[in-house]
Design a protein around this motif. Structure first.
Motif, PDB file in Angstrom:
ATOM      1  N   ALA A   1       0.660  -1.035  -0.073  1.00 18.56           N
ATOM      2  CA  ALA A   1      -0.345   0.128   0.274  1.00 18.56           C
ATOM      3  C   ALA A   1       1.129   1.259   0.164  1.00 18.56           C
ATOM      4  O   ALA A   1       0.758   1.910  -0.461  1.00 18.56           O
ATOM      5  CB  ALA A   1      -0.719  -0.288   0.952  1.00 18.56           C
ATOM      6  N   PHE A   2       2.010   1.711   0.890  1.00 15.39           N
ATOM      7  CA  PHE A   2       3.354   2.054   1.510  1.00 15.39           C
ATOM      8  C   PHE A   2       3.538   2.253  -0.271  1.00 15.39           C
ATOM      9  O   PHE A   2       3.515   3.888  -1.328  1.00 15.39           O
ATOM     10  CB  PHE A   2       3.902   1.978   1.940  1.00 15.39           C
ATOM     11  CG  PHE A   2       5.039   3.397   1.643  1.00 15.39           C
ATOM     12  CD1 PHE A   2       4.660   4.555   2.279  1.00 15.39           C
ATOM     13  CD2 PHE A   2       5.824   3.284   1.160  1.00 15.39           C
ATOM     14  CE1 PHE A   2       5.417   5.311   2.801  1.00 15.39           C
ATOM     15  CE2 PHE A   2       7.404   4.235   1.709  1.00 15.39           C
ATOM     16  CZ  PHE A   2       6.708   5.639   1.574  1.00 15.39           C
ATOM     17  N   ALA A   3       4.299   1.283  -1.379  1.00 11.97           N
ATOM     18  CA  ALA A   3       4.715   1.860  -2.453  1.00 11.97           C
ATOM     19  C   ALA A   3       3.740   2.012  -3.733  1.00 11.97           C
ATOM     20  O   ALA A   3       3.603   2.974  -3.967  1.00 11.97           O
ATOM     21  CB  ALA A   3       5.154   0.174  -2.881  1.00 11.97           C
ATOM     22  N   CYS A   4       2.213   1.390  -3.304  1.00  4.41           N
ATOM     23  CA  CYS A   4       1.194   2.522  -4.327  1.00  4.41           C
ATOM     24  C   CYS A   4       1.095   3.473  -4.399  1.00  4.41           C
ATOM     25  O   CYS A   4       0.453   4.415  -5.475  1.00  4.41           O
ATOM     26  CB  CYS A   4       0.220   1.306  -4.541  1.00  4.41           C
ATOM     27  SG  CYS A   4       0.408  -0.201  -5.094  1.00  4.41           S
ATOM     28  N   ALA A   5       0.860   4.099  -3.169  1.00  5.46           N
ATOM     29  CA  ALA A   5       0.616   5.408  -2.225  1.00  5.46           C
ATOM     30  C   ALA A   5       2.254   6.548  -3.096  1.00  5.46           C
ATOM     31  O   ALA A   5       2.051   7.446  -3.711  1.00  5.46           O
ATOM     32  CB  ALA A   5       0.785   5.914  -0.985  1.00  5.46           C
ATOM     33  N   ARG A   6       3.143   5.303  -3.361  1.00  7.83           N
ATOM     34  CA  ARG A   6       4.094   6.870  -3.172  1.00  7.83           C
ATOM     35  C   ARG A   6       4.149   6.221  -4.808  1.00  7.83           C
ATOM     36  O   ARG A   6       4.396   8.141  -5.059  1.00  7.83           O
ATOM     37  CB  ARG A   6       5.421   6.405  -2.991  1.00  7.83           C
ATOM     38  CG  ARG A   6       7.119   6.303  -3.011  1.00  7.83           C
ATOM     39  CD  ARG A   6       6.728   7.967  -2.980  1.00  7.83           C
ATOM     40  NE  ARG A   6       7.876   8.987  -3.312  1.00  7.83           N
ATOM     41  CZ  ARG A   6       9.307   9.080  -2.725  1.00  7.83           C
ATOM     42  NH1 ARG A   6       9.362   8.371  -2.096  1.00  7.83           N
ATOM     43  NH2 ARG A   6      10.316   9.858  -3.251  1.00  7.83           N
ATOM     44  N   VAL A   7       4.226   5.583  -5.575  1.00  8.45           N
ATOM     45  CA  VAL A   7       3.739   5.918  -7.281  1.00  8.45           C
ATOM     46  C   VAL A   7       2.550   6.442  -7.719  1.00  8.45           C
ATOM     47  O   VAL A   7       2.961   7.414  -7.742  1.00  8.45           O
ATOM     48  CB  VAL A   7       2.958   4.310  -7.625  1.00  8.45           C
ATOM     49  CG1 VAL A   7       3.287   4.554  -9.450  1.00  8.45           C
ATOM     50  CG2 VAL A   7       4.683   3.087  -7.536  1.00  8.45           C
ATOM     51  N   LEU A   8       1.187   6.805  -6.850  1.00  8.59           N
ATOM     52  CA  LEU A   8       0.645   7.756  -7.418  1.00  8.59           C
ATOM     53  C   LEU A   8       0.815   8.656  -6.718  1.00  8.59           C
ATOM     54  O   LEU A   8       0.363   9.812  -7.450  1.00  8.59           O
ATOM     55  CB  LEU A   8      -0.736   7.677  -6.289  1.00  8.59           C
ATOM     56  CG  LEU A   8      -1.399   6.072  -6.975  1.00  8.59           C
ATOM     57  CD1 LEU A   8      -2.393   5.521  -5.875  1.00  8.59           C
ATOM     58  CD2 LEU A   8      -2.217   6.468  -8.588  1.00  8.59           C
ATOM     59  N   THR A   9       1.281   9.598  -5.942  1.00  5.43           N
ATOM     60  CA  THR A   9       1.916  10.961  -5.144  1.00  5.43           C
ATOM     61  C   THR A   9       2.895  11.432  -6.002  1.00  5.43           C
ATOM     62  O   THR A   9       2.668  12.531  -6.535  1.00  5.43           O
ATOM     63  CB  THR A   9       1.904  10.655  -3.423  1.00  5.43           C
ATOM     64  OG1 THR A   9       1.121  10.442  -2.823  1.00  5.43           O
ATOM     65  CG2 THR A   9       3.171  11.933  -3.331  1.00  5.43           C
ATOM     66  N   ASP A  10       3.893  10.690  -6.180  1.00  9.33           N
ATOM     67  CA  ASP A  10       5.162  10.881  -7.749  1.00  9.33           C
ATOM     68  C   ASP A  10       4.636  10.998  -8.881  1.00  9.33           C
ATOM     69  O   ASP A  10       4.378  12.363  -9.569  1.00  9.33           O
ATOM     70  CB  ASP A  10       6.031   9.519  -6.882  1.00  9.33           C
ATOM     71  CG  ASP A  10       6.962   9.931  -6.545  1.00  9.33           C
ATOM     72  OD1 ASP A  10       7.181  10.890  -6.341  1.00  9.33           O
ATOM     73  OD2 ASP A  10       8.180   8.672  -6.532  1.00  9.33           O
TER      74      ASP A  10
END
Length: 87
Positions: free
Chosen positions: A61-70
């Motif tokens: 979930a953290f990795a997905c959130a980071r990709v979406l934020t970037d």
């Protein structure tokens, strides 16, 4: 070959060293070769390693959130991109 596999240490890359080493503890050594070898010896050849844990849902979930934020910021991980965060 068995001795060389024991001494082999590859870090950071997927490899089949453990699989090949497992072959020396299977019917392969006895010359019992056929197309069913891998399926028959699956437990031995693909033994679960204590360090081979699955990634937890929180980390995914953290990795997905980071990709979406970037993506939302227009940033990429590509250092050659004109939208790289370090620019």
């Amino acid at each position: 070959m068995q001795e060389a596999l024991v001494e082999m240490h590859i870090v950071g890359l997927a490899n089949n060293v453990d699989f090949l080493a497992g072959c020396f503890q299977s019917s392969f050594v006895r010359g019992e070769l056929d197309t069913g070898l891998i399926e028959r010896e699956r437990e031995r050849l693909f033994a679960h390693d204590a360090h081979d844990e699955r990634v937890g849902n929180e980390l995914l979930a953290f990795a997905c959130a980071r990709v979406l934020t970037d993506d939302a910021r227009g940033e990429t991980g590509d250092p050659w991109s004109s939208t790289h965060a370090g620019d």
